[in-house]
Design a protein around this motif. Structure first.
Motif, short mmCIF file in Angstrom:
data_model
loop_
_atom_site.label_atom_id
_atom_site.label_comp_id
_atom_site.label_asym_id
_atom_site.label_seq_id
_atom_site.Cartn_x
_atom_site.Cartn_y
_atom_site.Cartn_z
N PHE A 85 10.90 11.71 1.62
CA PHE A 85 11.28 12.71 2.71
C PHE A 85 10.83 14.04 2.44
O PHE A 85 10.05 14.61 3.21
N ARG A 86 11.17 14.71 1.37
CA ARG A 86 10.81 16.26 1.27
C ARG A 86 9.17 16.24 1.12
O ARG A 86 8.65 17.22 1.61
N ALA A 87 8.79 15.16 0.47
CA ALA A 87 7.26 15.21 0.32
C ALA A 87 6.50 15.17 1.71
O ALA A 87 5.45 15.85 2.00
N GLY A 145 -8.90 12.47 10.37
CA GLY A 145 -8.24 13.04 9.09
C GLY A 145 -6.89 13.50 9.00
O GLY A 145 -6.46 13.36 7.83
N SER A 146 -6.13 13.86 9.72
CA SER A 146 -4.89 14.15 9.95
C SER A 146 -3.76 13.20 9.21
O SER A 146 -2.99 13.44 8.41
N PRO A 147 -3.90 11.82 9.79
CA PRO A 147 -2.91 10.97 9.06
C PRO A 147 -3.31 10.67 7.51
O PRO A 147 -2.29 10.70 6.78
N TYR A 148 -4.43 10.51 7.27
CA TYR A 148 -4.76 10.56 5.64
C TYR A 148 -4.40 11.63 5.13
O TYR A 148 -3.89 11.37 3.93
N LEU A 149 -4.88 12.80 5.59
CA LEU A 149 -4.52 14.25 4.68
C LEU A 149 -3.25 14.16 4.61
O LEU A 149 -2.64 14.84 3.53
N VAL A 150 -2.11 14.15 5.43
CA VAL A 150 -0.67 14.08 5.46
C VAL A 150 -0.40 13.17 4.37
O VAL A 150 0.51 13.47 3.57
N GLY A 151 -0.92 11.86 4.29
CA GLY A 151 -0.41 11.06 3.39
C GLY A 151 -0.98 11.46 2.09
O GLY A 151 -0.15 11.30 1.01
N VAL A 152 -2.14 12.15 1.88
CA VAL A 152 -2.59 12.69 0.55
C VAL A 152 -1.53 13.67 0.04
O VAL A 152 -1.22 13.73 -1.16
N ILE A 153 -1.30 14.65 0.90
CA ILE A 153 -0.58 15.59 0.58
C ILE A 153 0.92 15.21 0.06
O ILE A 153 1.58 15.64 -0.82
N SER A 154 1.48 14.24 0.92
CA SER A 154 2.66 13.62 0.65
C SER A 154 2.54 13.09 -0.83
O SER A 154 3.54 13.29 -1.61
N GLU A 155 1.74 12.10 -1.04
CA GLU A 155 1.82 11.67 -2.56
C GLU A 155 1.57 12.59 -3.69
O GLU A 155 2.20 12.31 -4.75
N SER A 156 0.73 13.62 -3.15
CA SER A 156 0.49 14.68 -4.23
C SER A 156 1.68 15.53 -4.50
O SER A 156 2.26 15.90 -5.70
N ILE A 187 0.88 -1.33 -0.05
CA ILE A 187 0.10 0.01 0.06
C ILE A 187 1.00 1.15 -0.01
O ILE A 187 2.03 1.47 0.17
N ARG A 188 0.21 2.38 -0.54
CA ARG A 188 0.92 3.52 -0.41
C ARG A 188 0.84 4.33 0.76
O ARG A 188 0.00 4.03 1.75
N ASP A 189 1.38 5.75 0.97
CA ASP A 189 1.21 6.68 2.21
C ASP A 189 -0.33 6.68 2.45
O ASP A 189 -0.87 6.66 3.49
N ASP A 190 -1.05 7.00 1.52
CA ASP A 190 -2.41 7.44 1.46
C ASP A 190 -3.28 6.28 2.37
O ASP A 190 -4.04 6.52 3.17
N GLN A 191 -3.15 5.12 1.77
CA GLN A 191 -3.82 3.95 2.20
C GLN A 191 -3.18 3.72 3.54
O GLN A 191 -4.02 3.31 4.42
N ALA A 192 -2.15 3.85 3.80
CA ALA A 192 -1.24 3.67 5.26
C ALA A 192 -2.03 4.34 6.22
O ALA A 192 -2.40 4.17 7.31
N GLY A 193 -2.30 5.72 5.83
CA GLY A 193 -2.82 6.83 6.88
C GLY A 193 -4.37 6.59 6.93
O GLY A 193 -4.98 6.75 7.77
N LEU A 194 -4.92 5.61 6.18
CA LEU A 194 -6.45 5.47 6.09
C LEU A 194 -6.59 4.43 6.90
O LEU A 194 -7.69 4.35 7.63
N LEU A 195 -5.70 3.50 7.38
CA LEU A 195 -5.69 2.68 8.47
C LEU A 195 -6.16 3.15 9.77
O LEU A 195 -7.00 2.79 10.63
#
Length: 505
Positions: free
Chosen positions: A444-446, A414-425, A80-88
């Protein structure tokens, strides 16, 4: 506060004049003050009850953050990606906050002991069963079931403490109770990483707390005491309808503003707790001459930092509040939200510097994160105390549930998922092609840029706490007056009977 919803007959018949009301309030405060500073009057059974609640709170937060300690392994196994990991984490918190109002309603009206016992049994069982699933969808579903069980406990436990103690004794017990949150969270990282590494399987990290949960259920059922609602304050206020409870809470500015402020605390805590180990691990791998770095070792260190920061920050916040209350005798409790507000405003630059330093100085990063977490943890027990003294006793479980709903809905749900979504973007904007795997530097930078949002949220939370200080004294006085009026009304029939008996003689 809507007084008519507390004492329905007050609008038709004024039982207590303004002068008598103030006198009754003063007598009530004097009677409570005699119990405020003396821990020697606390019974063994009451100490046992608080100890059991703290133990359950400890394993509660251990369970929440065990996955965060092995997040890299979870991502690898489920692909899974960052956004899916945050979704957990988001799935867990959404279930937690949705069911909190239900348990808040039940907790104000039915046996709190059995509600908590059932909830702890549920989250222990679903944590254990969920650890065996190899399908990501089912694994996430069972994380949601864990949230339902934990909602039953978190909404009720603080109200039991409020019904056993008042004043500074209550503050000390709440500090002990909330001390378990950062310590349990830190232990979650440690247990997850250590147990997973020892068994060469991250799933074993999830199978530790269920056994401790079984012990907790037995302690709740056979050892813990469940006091009458309002017992410590001699409150005779009866429960009202759920609609009246919610209407009163919404009209309570101290409660609403402190809830919005605590929502910012939850947002920051959720984002840093979930992504902190992963972010620090990526930053350290970019440092030259750094060898043998593993996510497990970083999670272990991050857990220790969080645990010690909480162990210092939570009691320090409570001690500051008690000290300032004693000095500011005229304005009463108004120092509490000021401490929380300035703590968040101090935490924001510390967290920012920690996020900036991680790719250059490991020791400085952990030090700054430690200081940022201490200031963040100053707020935990104080916010809990604020809710309990600006809300009347039969509404406190509902108030806890309402705050959980708001703070998690707009905070750590929402914050773990939001951070994951921003990171992926941001990975895309930093030059990574869709077909390519992003480099460590880009990852790292994302994630760093995504986590900067927590600093802005801390500033907003600090402002909300400062606004709370404007209303806090007035709203606490309303609660004291409502309790005094209810006590006067309950005493009047017996007084009338005594007069009739005297007249007959």
């Amino acid at each position: 506060m809507d007084q008519s919803s507390i004492t329905p007959n007050t609008s038709n018949q004024q039982l207590v004049s303004n002068g008598d009301n103030d006198s009754a309030t003063a007598l009530l405060q004097e009677k409570q003050a005699r119990r405020r500073e003396n821990l020697r009057d606390v019974s063994f059974v009451e100490y046992m009850t608080v100890g059991i609640l703290c133990f359950i709170n400890l394993i509660n937060y251990m369970d929440r953050f065990t996955i965060a300690g092995v997040l890299g392994d979870v991502k690898k196994e489920f692909a899974i990606r960052d956004d899916q990991a945050g979704l957990l984490q988001t799935v867990f918190v959404v279930a937690y906050m949705v069911f909190a109002p239900i348990f808040g309603y039940l907790g104000d009206r039915y046996s709190r002991r059995w509600i908590m016992a059932g909830g702890v049994a549920l989250w222990s069982l679903t944590t254990f069963v969920g650890s065996f699933f190899t399908n990501f969808g089912m694994f996430a579903f069972f994380r949601g079931l864990v949230g339902i069980g934990e909602a039953s406990y978190s909404t009720i436990a603080p109200t039991i403490i409020s019904d056993l103690f008042v004043g500074n004794v209550r503050s000390k017990m709440l500090a002990f109770f909330y001390f378990a949150i950062p310590v349990g969270s830190g232990l979650g990282y440690i247990v997850g990483s250590v147990a997973g590494a020892a068994a060469h399987n991250w799933r074993w990290g999830l199978r530790v707390t269920p056994f401790l949960g079984a012990v907790a259920v037995a302690l709740i059922a056979w050892v813990m005491t469940d006091p009458e609602r309002g017992q410590a304050e001699d409150s005779h206020i009866k429960a009202t309808s759920y609609k009246a409870d919610i209407r009163s809470l919404v009209r309570n500015p101290s409660f609403m503003l402190s809830t919005l402020a605590f929502t910012c605390v939850a947002f920051v805590t959720g984002a840093l707790a979930w992504w902190g180990p992963q972010f620090i691990f990526l930053g350290l791998t970019l440092q030259p001459n750094m060898q043998d770095i593993t996510l497990e070792s970083v999670s272990y260190k991050f857990g220790l930092v969080g645990m010690f920061a909480g162990a210092l920050g939570v009691p320090l916040g409570s001690a500051l509040a008690q000290r300032l209350r004693a000095r500011v005798r005229v304005s009463g409790q108004d120092s509490d939200p000021l401490i929380c507000g300035f703590a968040l405003l101090a935490s924001a630059p510390l967290v920012y510097l920690a996020l900036v330093c991680v790719s250059a100085h490991e020791a400085t990063t952990y030090l700054l994160m430690f200081l940022g977490m201490i200031t963040l943890n100053l707020t935990w027990s104080i916010v809990a105390d604020i809710i309990l003294y600006v809300v009347v006793p039969p509404r406190r479980s509902t108030a806890e549930a309402f705050q959980i709903l708001i703070s998690h809905m707009f905070g750590d749900a929402g914050s773990p998922y939001l951070v994951g979504v921003i990171s992926e973007s941001l990975k895309k904007s930093l030059g990574t092609m869709p077909q390519e795997s992003p480099s460590t530097s880009v990852q790292f930078r994302a994630l760093q840029y995504a986590l900067f949002v927590t600093c802005f949220v801390e500033v907003i939370g600090g402002v909300f706490f400062l606004l709370t200080s404007i209303y806090i004294v007035r709203d606490k006085l309303k609660v004291d007056r409502a309790i005094a009026e209810a006590e006067a009304q309950s005493a009047e029939p017996s007084h009338s009977n005594a007069q009739e008996h005297a007249a007959g003689e």
